[in-house]
Design a protein around this motif. Sequence first.
Motif, mmCIF file in Angstrom:
data_model
loop_
_atom_site.group_PDB
_atom_site.id
_atom_site.type_symbol
_atom_site.label_atom_id
_atom_site.label_comp_id
_atom_site.label_asym_id
_atom_site.label_seq_id
_atom_site.Cartn_x
_atom_site.Cartn_y
_atom_site.Cartn_z
ATOM 1 N N VAL A 348 -1.395 -0.337 17.720
ATOM 2 C CA VAL A 348 -1.019 0.819 17.913
ATOM 3 C C VAL A 348 -0.235 1.185 19.166
ATOM 4 C CG1 VAL A 348 -2.150 3.311 18.391
ATOM 5 C CG2 VAL A 348 -2.914 1.816 16.815
ATOM 6 N N MET A 355 3.851 3.677 13.639
ATOM 7 C CA MET A 355 2.311 3.740 12.797
ATOM 8 C C MET A 355 2.538 4.716 11.686
ATOM 9 S SD MET A 355 0.114 1.857 13.864
ATOM 10 C CE MET A 355 -1.337 2.783 13.189
ATOM 11 N N THR A 383 -4.234 8.505 14.064
ATOM 12 C CA THR A 383 -4.580 7.986 15.728
ATOM 13 C C THR A 383 -3.732 8.573 16.701
ATOM 14 O OG1 THR A 383 -5.714 6.171 14.438
ATOM 15 C CG2 THR A 383 -5.414 5.943 16.809
#
Length: 432
Positions: A348, A355, A383
């Motif tokens: 990430v 992403m 996220t």
Amino acid sequence: MSRERALAIWTAAVDAVRPEPLVRAALEVEPAIRSAPRILVVGAGKAGPGMAAGLEDALTDRLDRVEGLLNVPAGMTAPLKRIRLHPARPQGVNEPTAEGVAGAEEMLRLLQSAGPDDVAVCLLSGGGSALLPAPVEGVSLADKLAVTKLLHRCGATIDEMNCVRKHLSRVKGGRLAEAFRGKLLLALIVSDVVGDPLDVIASGPTAPDPTTFADALRVLRKYDLSTSAPSAVLHHLEAGARGEFPETLKSVPACVQNRVIGSNRVALDAAKRKAEELGYRVLDLGSFVEGETRHVATAVAGIVRSIKRDTAPIPAPACVLLGGETTVTLGAHAGKGGRNLEFVAALVAKLGAEMEGVTVLSGGTDGEDGPTDAAGAVADSATLAALAEQKITADDFVQRHDAYHLFERVGGLIRSGLTGTNVMDVRVILVR
């Protein structure tokens, strides 16, 4: 939807290495076991309960001849008909204990009691090294634990740690097999080691050991531990190198057979089939993935970018699979996490805004990742939104090796519970 698909692919990998059917199939072709007057069962590992249940199922018409015990994590000791599951360590604490020593010593006594026509089945799986401790005389369990922790903090490989541990043990390095004097000892093994080397899985209690006392000393010197390791450990290894103690077993007796029945490769093959069933093109990077977790994440980030921008080596929708087992070198003030959690956090951090359209999952097939209650984590573009909302960055948590607390805050922890098997890690990266 992508998170659910990634989890379905990972679950298919885990299901393919469930131990019960693997053991049943292996024992169906062993007539010597069925005709033996006694069938002694020993072993250790996170897959132990399932392996033992599979054995009892395969030998249901011979159970009156079966006796033995397996060292397993606490909480996995549901009673079986003939095999006792011995709680050798707490869940989530992958360290040897006095209870594990007691179980190992009982196994040695059982094997030593074998008659000439008796057979033994040794059931080994991931976590066996910590679950099967039996320190040599003069070295305490605390001494052995201390040197293992030192090696882990230095980033020593599993081969290096096992080299040292085998030369401090009464069961590892072939010594468990050495105690048996019966007709046949069949070791059925679910591998949690890259390449499935018999001498490394559970530190090789039934396999020949190519390493020596001198090799173990070299490992300590490589990481500059000659002064910080416990004195009893150093004295024993130095005495062994001088020939004052017998070496680990260099060849096993003809009565010993070792057979790998489950592995990371088997799990990856099942993951690939599931991914293709879901409509993905699959790039399988194999089961030999090792190295520092963050470095592996950097390499995988490059592959993801190439798929998104250049449609190479495969175009989207793509599923990148990789297995193996990476390493996390901890600093002095590390947080909470494990190699799977750190891999997801590091990917990430590397991809950032890229992403978008990417889902990454990494999980230990045993359901544990380091000293946590999670198997690993899953992350996607949601996220990033959670990170921005909370004004935190993934990289900060990666630098502190604190990925568990990252995913506790932004979501994504995979709490599968103990799976009953262990063939290292499976990572699933979906790119659309």
